[in-house]
Design a protein around this motif. Structure first.
Motif, PDB file in Angstrom:
ATOM      1  N   ARG A  69       2.324 -20.002   3.610  1.00 25.42           N
ATOM      2  CA  ARG A  69       1.232 -19.599   4.733  1.00 25.42           C
ATOM      3  C   ARG A  69       0.075 -20.860   3.367  1.00 25.42           C
ATOM      4  O   ARG A  69      -0.274 -22.090   4.694  1.00 25.42           O
ATOM      5  N   GLU A  74       3.939 -21.713   9.321  1.00 30.56           N
ATOM      6  CA  GLU A  74       3.474 -20.245  10.606  1.00 30.56           C
ATOM      7  C   GLU A  74       4.665 -19.569  10.918  1.00 30.56           C
ATOM      8  O   GLU A  74       4.503 -18.669  11.927  1.00 30.56           O
ATOM      9  N   PRO A  76       7.055 -16.714  11.470  1.00 29.68           N
ATOM     10  CA  PRO A  76       7.022 -15.104  11.516  1.00 29.68           C
ATOM     11  C   PRO A  76       8.141 -13.958  10.540  1.00 29.68           C
ATOM     12  O   PRO A  76       8.898 -14.928  10.297  1.00 29.68           O
ATOM     13  N   ILE A  78       7.961 -10.294   8.531  1.00 27.26           N
ATOM     14  CA  ILE A  78       8.586  -9.287   8.608  1.00 27.26           C
ATOM     15  C   ILE A  78       8.780  -8.957   7.192  1.00 27.26           C
ATOM     16  O   ILE A  78      10.086  -9.266   6.555  1.00 27.26           O
ATOM     17  N   LEU A  93       0.334  -7.276   5.083  1.00 28.74           N
ATOM     18  CA  LEU A  93      -0.020  -7.727   6.333  1.00 28.74           C
ATOM     19  C   LEU A  93      -1.324  -8.832   6.386  1.00 28.74           C
ATOM     20  O   LEU A  93      -1.538  -9.878   6.834  1.00 28.74           O
ATOM     21  N   SER A  97       1.347 -11.332   6.644  1.00 24.54           N
ATOM     22  CA  SER A  97       2.985 -11.390   7.527  1.00 24.54           C
ATOM     23  C   SER A  97       2.674 -11.133   8.923  1.00 24.54           C
ATOM     24  O   SER A  97       1.728 -10.782   9.227  1.00 24.54           O
ATOM     25  N   ASP A  98       3.784 -10.889   9.722  1.00 24.74           N
ATOM     26  CA  ASP A  98       3.457 -10.697  10.807  1.00 24.74           C
ATOM     27  C   ASP A  98       4.101  -8.901  11.291  1.00 24.74           C
ATOM     28  O   ASP A  98       3.399  -8.972  12.845  1.00 24.74           O
ATOM     29  N   ASP A  99       4.527  -8.815  10.645  1.00 23.42           N
ATOM     30  CA  ASP A  99       5.123  -6.656  11.121  1.00 23.42           C
ATOM     31  C   ASP A  99       5.198  -6.689   9.409  1.00 23.42           C
ATOM     32  O   ASP A  99       5.316  -7.320   8.194  1.00 23.42           O
ATOM     33  N   LEU A 117       8.038 -11.090  17.944  1.00 23.42           N
ATOM     34  CA  LEU A 117       8.089 -11.582  16.530  1.00 23.42           C
ATOM     35  C   LEU A 117       7.618 -13.208  17.939  1.00 23.42           C
ATOM     36  O   LEU A 117       6.978 -14.133  17.127  1.00 23.42           O
ATOM     37  N   ARG A 120       6.596 -13.954  20.520  1.00 21.96           N
ATOM     38  CA  ARG A 120       4.986 -14.003  20.499  1.00 21.96           C
ATOM     39  C   ARG A 120       4.921 -15.406  20.297  1.00 21.96           C
ATOM     40  O   ARG A 120       3.398 -15.797  20.046  1.00 21.96           O
ATOM     41  N   ARG A 121       5.565 -15.869  19.142  1.00 27.88           N
ATOM     42  CA  ARG A 121       5.454 -17.659  18.534  1.00 27.88           C
ATOM     43  C   ARG A 121       5.641 -18.676  19.050  1.00 27.88           C
ATOM     44  O   ARG A 121       6.151 -19.424  18.816  1.00 27.88           O
TER      45      ARG A 121
END
Length: 226
Positions: A69, A74, A76, A78, A93, A97-99, A117, A120-121
């Motif tokens: 990050r 970016e 995704p 998990i 989170l 993290s995304d999940d 995920l 979404r991205r």
């Protein structure tokens, strides 16, 4: 269209289970056993998603995520971890993290979360599943390799070895890197297993009259490239 997914975890049994499931659903999966190797691949591999363990040798999962990050990556992520308390999940989170999925887990749930995920991205562009170095090409989905359109008949370990070398094109790859990345060894078995496989691979890849692609770097390791 298959996606390209990186699995980072030192539990080989879990990693193989996840990679097998991904392949069965048409995805291309790579595996890194250490945080350092995972970070290296994640910054250079063009992945659509990353499955990341919290507890890793050396750099842990939180360190890997924070480094990604901080670098503006970016992809995704998990977390897949045995650390399942509320505080653990919140920490993961919060770190970016995304999940967060707790072990033990059902692969169907992991896959569903990954696909959500990636949607979404906006990961809708086709994933490059063909590696190319000069006239050497490797199709990761079809599992075939050609040089100058000449098919190469590779054994599974030879395929993994060549894939590793191609992903590290023009870089010197050490024996330790190959033992960990191709054989999943974290110790030197004291045999010439790498030399034997490199020799066999070289005979298939570097045919008579072809420019040499697989080079021995004396005292350091091997390098793939012109």
């Amino acid at each position: 269209m298959g996606r390209k997914i990186l699995v980072v975890g030192d539990d080989r049994t879990t990693a193989e289970f996840v990679l097998k499931g991904l392949a069965e659903h048409g995805h291309v999966g790579d595996h890194a056993q250490t945080g350092r190797d995972g970070l290296f691949l994640a910054t250079d591999g063009g992945y659509d998603a990353i499955v990341l363990d919290r507890m890793l040798p050396g750099m842990d999962g939180m360190g890997v995520l924070q480094a990604l990050r901080a670098a503006g990556i970016e992809t995704p992520v998990i977390f897949l971890s045995a650390l399942g308390s509320t505080d653990d999940r919140v920490a993961g989170l919060t770190a970016g993290s995304d999940d967060y999925l707790v072990k033990p887990f059902a692969f169907a749930e992991l896959l569903a979360r990954l696909e959500l995920l990636m949607r979404r991205r906006g990961s809708g562009t086709p994933v490059e599943t063909v590696l190319t170095v000069g006239t050497l090409t490797m199709d990761l989905l079809k599992r075939d390799v050609k040089r100058d359109d000449r098919p190469l008949d590779l054994q599974p370990r030879e395929f993994r070895l060549l894939e590793y070398l191609m992903r590290h094109e023009s870089q010197v790859v050490t024996r330790t890197m190959l033992l960990e990345g191709v054989w999943d060894y974290h110790f030197d078995p004291g045999t010439n297993v790498i030399d034997v496989h490199i020799s066999r691979l070289r005979r298939k890849v570097d045919g008579e009259g072809d420019p040499t692609l697989i080079h021995t770097v004396r005292g350091a390791g091997y390098r793939l490239g012109g």
